[in-house]
Design a protein around this motif. Structure first.
Motif, PDB file in Angstrom:
ATOM      1  N   THR A   7      18.065  -6.695  10.211  1.00  0.00           N
ATOM      2  CA  THR A   7      18.750  -7.915  10.619  1.00  0.00           C
ATOM      3  C   THR A   7      18.109  -9.116   9.935  1.00  0.00           C
ATOM      4  O   THR A   7      16.927  -9.106   9.601  1.00  0.00           O
ATOM      5  N   ARG A   8      18.896 -10.162   9.755  1.00  0.00           N
ATOM      6  CA  ARG A   8      18.387 -11.371   9.114  1.00  0.00           C
ATOM      7  C   ARG A   8      17.441 -12.095  10.064  1.00  0.00           C
ATOM      8  O   ARG A   8      17.743 -12.232  11.255  1.00  0.00           O
ATOM      9  N   ASP A  23      15.649 -14.773  12.325  1.00  0.00           N
ATOM     10  CA  ASP A  23      16.198 -15.942  13.023  1.00  0.00           C
ATOM     11  C   ASP A  23      15.624 -17.248  12.482  1.00  0.00           C
ATOM     12  O   ASP A  23      16.311 -18.265  12.434  1.00  0.00           O
ATOM     13  N   THR A  36      14.575 -19.890   9.939  1.00  0.00           N
ATOM     14  CA  THR A  36      14.918 -20.286   8.574  1.00  0.00           C
ATOM     15  C   THR A  36      13.825 -21.186   7.995  1.00  0.00           C
ATOM     16  O   THR A  36      12.949 -21.685   8.711  1.00  0.00           O
ATOM     17  N   HIS A  75      12.057 -11.351  -1.638  1.00  0.00           N
ATOM     18  CA  HIS A  75      11.938 -10.256  -0.678  1.00  0.00           C
ATOM     19  C   HIS A  75      11.301  -9.002  -1.268  1.00  0.00           C
ATOM     20  O   HIS A  75      10.944  -8.087  -0.527  1.00  0.00           O
ATOM     21  N   ILE A 110      11.216 -12.928   3.411  1.00  0.00           N
ATOM     22  CA  ILE A 110      12.603 -12.515   3.605  1.00  0.00           C
ATOM     23  C   ILE A 110      13.458 -13.598   4.260  1.00  0.00           C
ATOM     24  O   ILE A 110      14.668 -13.436   4.370  1.00  0.00           O
ATOM     25  N   ASN A 111      12.836 -14.693   4.680  1.00  0.00           N
ATOM     26  CA  ASN A 111      13.617 -15.838   5.150  1.00  0.00           C
ATOM     27  C   ASN A 111      13.468 -17.035   4.201  1.00  0.00           C
ATOM     28  O   ASN A 111      13.503 -18.188   4.614  1.00  0.00           O
ATOM     29  N   GLN A 142      14.680 -19.663   1.305  1.00  0.00           N
ATOM     30  CA  GLN A 142      15.916 -20.438   1.155  1.00  0.00           C
ATOM     31  C   GLN A 142      16.392 -20.362  -0.296  1.00  0.00           C
ATOM     32  O   GLN A 142      15.612 -20.531  -1.230  1.00  0.00           O
ATOM     33  N   SER A 153       8.508 -10.103   8.802  1.00  0.00           N
ATOM     34  CA  SER A 153       8.607  -8.644   8.886  1.00  0.00           C
ATOM     35  C   SER A 153       7.415  -8.010   9.583  1.00  0.00           C
ATOM     36  O   SER A 153       7.478  -6.842   9.971  1.00  0.00           O
ATOM     37  N   SER A 193      22.521  -8.514  -3.666  1.00  0.00           N
ATOM     38  CA  SER A 193      22.856  -8.916  -2.303  1.00  0.00           C
ATOM     39  C   SER A 193      23.521 -10.293  -2.285  1.00  0.00           C
ATOM     40  O   SER A 193      23.502 -11.039  -3.269  1.00  0.00           O
ATOM     41  N   TYR A 205      23.050 -13.165  -0.329  1.00  0.00           N
ATOM     42  CA  TYR A 205      22.306 -14.429  -0.213  1.00  0.00           C
ATOM     43  C   TYR A 205      20.998 -14.403  -0.995  1.00  0.00           C
ATOM     44  O   TYR A 205      20.778 -15.233  -1.882  1.00  0.00           O
ATOM     45  N   THR A 206      20.137 -13.441  -0.705  1.00  0.00           N
ATOM     46  CA  THR A 206      18.795 -13.463  -1.297  1.00  0.00           C
ATOM     47  C   THR A 206      18.798 -13.189  -2.796  1.00  0.00           C
ATOM     48  O   THR A 206      17.842 -13.547  -3.486  1.00  0.00           O
TER      49      THR A 206
END
Length: 464
Positions: A8-9, A11, A13, A224, A240-241, A243, A264, A434, A436-437
């Protein structure tokens, strides 16, 4: 230290992280436009196809802005720097009227006018002794009596467009291309506080790689991969979060919070555990921090920002007390399409450049430069000697640079050649990126396709 399932992404940011900084955060670091790029897979053949390689040579490298050298490479009038990209060769020279870039080809029979860095007041062709001034005018033609087709206009050396920014010289071979100031406008504006004109290059690595230039560039366009390639970084990077956003057609960026553990990690690290792991890795932001003497309610990010501001002020002689936490801690990578990346912020920063090896679709060159602020009142150090690394040479075996930084690059180049060869075993013949990343990577491929398509149709390149 276990890693959680990454299904899951996260939460939290990047905007959430900088919003919690007591220093506040620069508004320009907040999320800009989403990078719009279709999710279609990319054919693996473009990483080694001779046909695609030649199309890039013809329609990409001849129409894009590229960093050719640093001003420190040509400090005196007459200094010449040989810049080569794929099968193109240019002379970057300092003249009394500023920097100029000439196509390195005699107008008579095409012989290269220079074959290395030098100092010349005129360019004399070694083939037939025809000579041009370092401003491009024909000054001597021993066979002028036999060349009535030349006149004062068509005998001048053709030039590329030139721009100077941040101590670097940029060129574009297309006279109709947008100006560099328009191409890179958002980045230029965002970098204004960081005084790139007042920096010097402390070390410069030129790494040769058994991989296409895009294969080499792509790992440096997302964060990531730290999960498996750089596990030692996880206590200090929100990977992994990160921008990812776009500022115009040619400037994109990805931003990762520093001094912030990867989401993570499960269980999460305490602040003391995080600091201890960062110190063990040799992270300079923890220099001088006594973990045993810290208050119980300290926040790692705030502590290390204060520590870094104080250290930068002491090292440079300039007051950095007003710098925001993000500007001294975070990994702020701005990409200039197609093949450059500049790190923003105060303190020493990295610059990357990727190029194809001449004539070799499966060979590339990556330049890694470490740009350091010049302390107040200090004289600029002499020209940096570039360290050239062959296919099998390791960064860690070289003298310049910190051991922790060189370890990161060795880890990356432990992957890259195997990505190049692994793609040839692809059953479906495509690679998937992917949404977004890896949007920056997908967008790069789609922009290259646009340059090829517009070039083949004789159309102008996209506007910034």
């Amino acid at each position: 230290m276990d890693k959680s399932k990454l299904s899951t992404r996260p939460d939290l940011t990047y905007e959430d992280i900088i919003s919690a900084d007591k220093s506040g955060a620069p508004e320009f670091l907040r999320h800009a436009a989403k990078i719009e790029a279709e999710l279609e897979p990319v054919s693996v053949e473009r990483y080694w196809s001779r046909d695609y390689f030649e199309k890039e040579n013809k329609y990409l490298w001849t129409r894009t802005w590229q960093m050719a050298c640093m001003l420190q490479d040509i400090p005196k009038v007459g200094d010449c720097f040989l810049y080569e990209i794929s099968d193109k060769s240019l002379i970057i020279t300092q003249t009394e009227n500023g920097v100029k870039a000439f196509f390195n080809s005699c107008l008579h029979r095409g012989r290269k006018l220079i074959t290395g860095h030098c100092n010349k007041t005129k360019f004399v062709c070694p083939f037939h002794a025809i000579a041009w001034s370092n401003t491009g005018e024909l000054v001597n033609n021993p066979i002028a009596w036999d060349m009535p087709q030349w006149n004062s206009e068509n005998s001048q050396l053709p030039q590329a467009k030139v721009a100077v920014w941040g101590g670097f010289v940029f060129i574009n071979m297309d006279q109709d291309a947008p100006e560099f100031e328009d191409w890179a406008a958002p980045m230029i504006a965002h970098f204004e506080p960081y005084d790139w004109d007042n920096r010097y290059c402390e070390f410069w690595f030129e790494k040769h790689v058994r991989a296409n230039w895009k294969t080499t560039a792509e790992p440096f366009m997302e964060s990531h991969h730290s999960q498996t390639t750089h596990p030692q970084l996880l206590p200090s990077i929100a990977d992994i979060n990160s921008q990812y956003d776009s500022l115009n057609n040619y400037i994109s960026r990805h931003i990762s919070a520093g001094a912030t553990a990867s989401p993570s990690l499960d269980p999460p690290l305490t602040d003391v555990e995080q600091l201890a792991l960062m110190q063990k890795r040799g992270d300079s932001r923890t220099d001088g921090v006594d973990i045993d003497a810290l208050p119980a309610d300290f926040r790692t990010r705030s502590l290390l920002a204060d520590n870094t501001r104080a250290r930068l002020s002491a090292e440079t002689g300039y007051d950095h007390s007003g710098a925001k936490d993000a500007e001294v801690l975070d990994y702020l990578l701005y990409g200039i399409f197609p093949n450059m990346a500049f790190w923003a912020g105060y303190g020493p920063k990295l610059v990357y450049r990727w190029r194809p090896e001449p004539g070799n679709p499966e060979g590339s060159i990556m330049d890694v430069m470490w740009m350091v602020p010049l302390p107040k009142g200090a004289e600029r150090p002499p020209r940096t000697q570039k360290t050239v690394l062959g296919y099998d040479d390791r960064f860690s075996d070289q003298e310049p640079g910190s051991s922790s930084l060189k370890m990161v690059f060795d880890q990356d180049f432990g992957n890259i050649p195997h990505v190049q060869t692994g793609m040839k075993s692809s059953a479906d013949g495509v690679v998937h990126f992917s949404d977004y990343t890896e949007a920056r990577i997908r967008y790069m491929h789609q922009m290259i396709d646009k340059f090829i398509a517009t070039g083949e149709r004789g159309e102008a390149i996209p506007k910034p």
